[in-house]
Enzyme design. Structure first.
Site, PDB file in Angstrom:
ATOM      1  N   CYS A 112      15.298  62.524  57.597  1.00 25.30           N
ATOM      2  CA  CYS A 112      15.287  63.788  58.341  1.00 25.30           C
ATOM      3  C   CYS A 112      15.088  65.004  57.433  1.00 25.30           C
ATOM      4  O   CYS A 112      14.772  66.086  57.921  1.00 25.30           O
ATOM      5  CB  CYS A 112      16.568  63.960  59.137  1.00 25.30           C
ATOM      6  SG  CYS A 112      16.948  62.547  60.163  1.00 25.30           S
ATOM      7  N   HIS A 237      18.271  71.282  60.868  1.00 25.10           N
ATOM      8  CA  HIS A 237      17.851  69.992  61.416  1.00 25.10           C
ATOM      9  C   HIS A 237      18.567  69.782  62.750  1.00 25.10           C
ATOM     10  O   HIS A 237      19.788  69.962  62.847  1.00 25.10           O
ATOM     11  CB  HIS A 237      18.190  68.889  60.417  1.00 25.10           C
ATOM     12  CG  HIS A 237      18.020  67.510  60.960  1.00 25.10           C
ATOM     13  ND1 HIS A 237      16.939  67.139  61.731  1.00 25.10           N
ATOM     14  CD2 HIS A 237      18.792  66.392  60.844  1.00 25.10           C
ATOM     15  CE1 HIS A 237      17.061  65.873  62.078  1.00 25.10           C
ATOM     16  NE2 HIS A 237      18.183  65.398  61.552  1.00 25.10           N
ATOM     17  N   ASN A 267      16.971  64.420  68.473  1.00 23.70           N
ATOM     18  CA  ASN A 267      16.751  64.390  67.025  1.00 23.70           C
ATOM     19  C   ASN A 267      15.435  63.673  66.743  1.00 23.70           C
ATOM     20  O   ASN A 267      15.323  62.465  66.957  1.00 23.70           O
ATOM     21  CB  ASN A 267      17.933  63.653  66.377  1.00 23.70           C
ATOM     22  CG  ASN A 267      17.792  63.550  64.868  1.00 23.70           C
ATOM     23  OD1 ASN A 267      16.760  63.862  64.301  1.00 23.70           O
ATOM     24  ND2 ASN A 267      18.852  63.080  64.224  1.00 23.70           N
TER      25      ASN A 267
HETATM   26  O1  UT7 Z   1      19.447  62.865  61.446  1.00 21.90           O
HETATM   27  C1  UT7 Z   1      20.705  62.389  61.079  1.00 21.90           C
HETATM   28  C2  UT7 Z   1      21.143  61.462  62.165  1.00 21.90           C
HETATM   29  N1  UT7 Z   1      22.509  61.293  62.418  1.00 21.90           N
HETATM   30  C3  UT7 Z   1      23.410  62.242  62.757  1.00 21.90           C
HETATM   31  O2  UT7 Z   1      23.243  63.394  62.661  1.00 21.90           O
HETATM   32  C4  UT7 Z   1      24.685  61.693  63.298  1.00 21.90           C
HETATM   33  C5  UT7 Z   1      25.905  62.509  62.988  1.00 21.90           C
HETATM   34  N2  UT7 Z   1      26.982  62.092  63.830  1.00 21.90           N
HETATM   35  C6  UT7 Z   1      27.066  62.472  65.121  1.00 21.90           C
HETATM   36  O3  UT7 Z   1      26.246  63.208  65.601  1.00 21.90           O
HETATM   37  C7  UT7 Z   1      28.255  61.988  65.918  1.00 21.90           C
HETATM   38  O4  UT7 Z   1      29.121  61.276  65.071  1.00 21.90           O
HETATM   39  C8  UT7 Z   1      27.846  61.101  67.134  1.00 21.90           C
HETATM   40  C9  UT7 Z   1      27.165  61.956  68.188  1.00 21.90           C
HETATM   41  C10 UT7 Z   1      26.937  59.982  66.688  1.00 21.90           C
HETATM   42  C11 UT7 Z   1      29.088  60.498  67.744  1.00 21.90           C
HETATM   43  O5  UT7 Z   1      29.982  61.534  68.151  1.00 21.90           O
HETATM   44  P1  UT7 Z   1      31.511  61.461  67.771  1.00 21.90           P
HETATM   45  O6  UT7 Z   1      32.170  62.644  68.350  1.00 21.90           O
HETATM   46  O7  UT7 Z   1      31.620  61.256  66.280  1.00 21.90           O
HETATM   47  O8  UT7 Z   1      31.971  60.193  68.563  1.00 21.90           O
HETATM   48  P2  UT7 Z   1      32.616  58.826  68.018  1.00 21.90           P
HETATM   49  O9  UT7 Z   1      31.601  58.016  67.301  1.00 21.90           O
HETATM   50  O10 UT7 Z   1      33.883  59.158  67.336  1.00 21.90           O
HETATM   51  O11 UT7 Z   1      32.925  58.116  69.375  1.00 21.90           O
HETATM   52  C12 UT7 Z   1      33.879  58.654  70.330  1.00 21.90           C
HETATM   53  C13 UT7 Z   1      33.880  57.770  71.550  1.00 21.90           C
HETATM   54  C14 UT7 Z   1      34.006  56.289  71.237  1.00 21.90           C
HETATM   55  O12 UT7 Z   1      34.831  55.702  72.215  1.00 21.90           O
HETATM   56  P3  UT7 Z   1      36.354  55.353  71.894  1.00 21.90           P
HETATM   57  O13 UT7 Z   1      36.317  54.429  70.732  1.00 21.90           O
HETATM   58  O14 UT7 Z   1      36.996  56.669  71.597  1.00 21.90           O
HETATM   59  O15 UT7 Z   1      36.812  54.742  73.182  1.00 21.90           O
HETATM   60  C15 UT7 Z   1      32.599  55.775  71.391  1.00 21.90           C
HETATM   61  O16 UT7 Z   1      32.550  54.418  71.713  1.00 21.90           O
HETATM   62  O17 UT7 Z   1      32.645  57.906  72.273  1.00 21.90           O
HETATM   63  C16 UT7 Z   1      32.092  56.633  72.515  1.00 21.90           C
HETATM   64  N3  UT7 Z   1      30.636  56.758  72.552  1.00 21.90           N
HETATM   65  C17 UT7 Z   1      29.954  56.996  73.687  1.00 21.90           C
HETATM   66  N4  UT7 Z   1      30.334  57.185  74.948  1.00 21.90           N
HETATM   67  C18 UT7 Z   1      29.391  57.454  75.873  1.00 21.90           C
HETATM   68  C19 UT7 Z   1      29.766  56.658  71.530  1.00 21.90           C
HETATM   69  N5  UT7 Z   1      28.508  56.836  71.963  1.00 21.90           N
HETATM   70  C20 UT7 Z   1      28.598  57.067  73.301  1.00 21.90           C
HETATM   71  C21 UT7 Z   1      27.654  57.326  74.305  1.00 21.90           C
HETATM   72  N6  UT7 Z   1      28.079  57.516  75.569  1.00 21.90           N
HETATM   73  N7  UT7 Z   1      26.312  57.412  74.035  1.00 21.90           N
END
Ligand code: UT7
Length: 312
Positions: A112, A237, A267
């Protein structure tokens, strides 16, 4: 004289996939995606529209906007992690299609941050007088490496291409400072796995991005001899609105001074910053002599930022 952007172009695939469409494909919700990422919809390329097709369209548009011919281009740099195939490069494919008969061509891989890496590489060749005009393209067809059964990543990404022509610009304008960096020890947080899918530790990438984007933005502002109060517009980004907001807040900028193109495009990795630049030019948000900061991070891990005094 500095190198600067003298023309821009992009390719946005026609097909739009909304969060509501994704709700039908996996266990997710529009509410979760919007509040956790800021994304409402993304564009996805057709099966027969490959990375080089999008790169070609964006490049043609940038040449037209710059008012130069393909023969005048000395070098083509394509930043991508989703080339049509490992070789020949996408850059060589579009060199031929554009008729850029005097151009060298290569792809570069910085995920990215690739668009920023491309701009800064091009800047060196222009300011050395090696080439008059360089085409830089950031392009991805991420839909072909997304694991559509993994809701942690599938909701984040989109396809597209953004191109710029770099050339010499008038004194005081152009790319006035930059920073590039890498930390391969973080490779395990974002990579292409044995099934060729994107694999990511979202929380680790999030922490790294929050730390790095604001800091890199501040570094290039200082290197250019300005302070954060001088910044007119920020293009981070477009990975996650919460990461972007943290960078904006570190610069003390009001919301209207940052691109949130992520809403419509998700993204698009190497295309994201360039696509947001075209979007905000079209929205009338960027004016001659504005101080812009473009800042990115990505798999590698990599990062990079530029300060630009806008205009030719
Ligand atoms: O270009 C670089 C690319 N990457 C990035 O920039 C990624 C950087 N990271 C992020 O943007 C965030 O970490 C994410 C958007 C990927 C995830 O957000 P988060 O607030 O860190 O969520 P999390 O991974 O801590 O997950 C929280 C909850 C989990 O459920 P439990 O374990 O709390 O029950 C996940 O299973 O959200 C759940 N979850 C979803 N729920 C509905 C994860 N993905 C989804 C989804 N829909 N798509």
């Amino acid at each position: 004289m500095n190198a600067g952007i003298i023309g821009v172009g992009r390719c946005v695939p026609e097909k739009v996939v909304t969060n509501f469409d994704l709700e039908k494909m996996m266990d997710t919700s529009d509410e979760w995606i919007r509040t956790r990422t800021g994304i409402e919809e993304r564009h996805i390329a057709e099966d027969d529209q490959d990375t080089s097709d999008m790169a070609f369209e964006a490049a043609e548009n940038a040449l037209k906007d710059a008012g130069i011919t393909a023969e005048q281009v000395g070098l083509i740099l394509v930043a991508t992690v989703t080339p049509d195939q490992p070789f020949p490069s996408v850059a060589c494919m579009i060199q031929d299609r554009l008729g850029a008969t005097n151009a060298a061509a290569m792809d570069l891989s910085a995920a990215c941050a690739g668009y920023i890496y491309g701009l800064i590489t091009a800047k060196q060749f222009i300011e050395n007088n090696a080439y008059d005009y360089i085409l830089v393209v950031g392009v991805e067809k991420l839909s072909k490496i997304v694991d559509w059964s993994d809701r942690n990543t599938a909701v984040l990404f989109g396809d597209g291409a953004a191109a710029v022509v770099l050339g010499k610009v008038s004194d005081g304008r152009g790319i006035i400072s930059y920073e590039l960096g890498s930390d391969g020890s973080g490779a395990k947080y974002l990579y292409q796995n044995e099934n060729d899918h994107i694999a990511m530790n979202g929380r680790e990438v999030f922490k790294f991005a929050v730390r790095q984007m604001g800091q890199s933005a501040l570094n290039v502002i200082e290197k250019a001899g300005y302070t954060k109060n001088d910044v007119d517009y920020l293009i981070p980004h477009q990975a996650n609105i919460r990461i972007m907001e943290s960078a904006r807040q570190r610069l003390d900028l009001p919301p209207e001074k940052m691109s949130t193109a992520i809403k419509k495009y998700g993204n698009t990795s190497a295309a994201s910053i360039g696509n947001a630049l075209v979007e905000e030019l079209e929205n009338g948000k960027i004016h001659d002599d504005d101080l812009l900061v473009l800042v990115g991070f990505g798999g590698g891990l990599t990062w990079g930022a530029v300060a630009i005094k806008w205009g030719k």
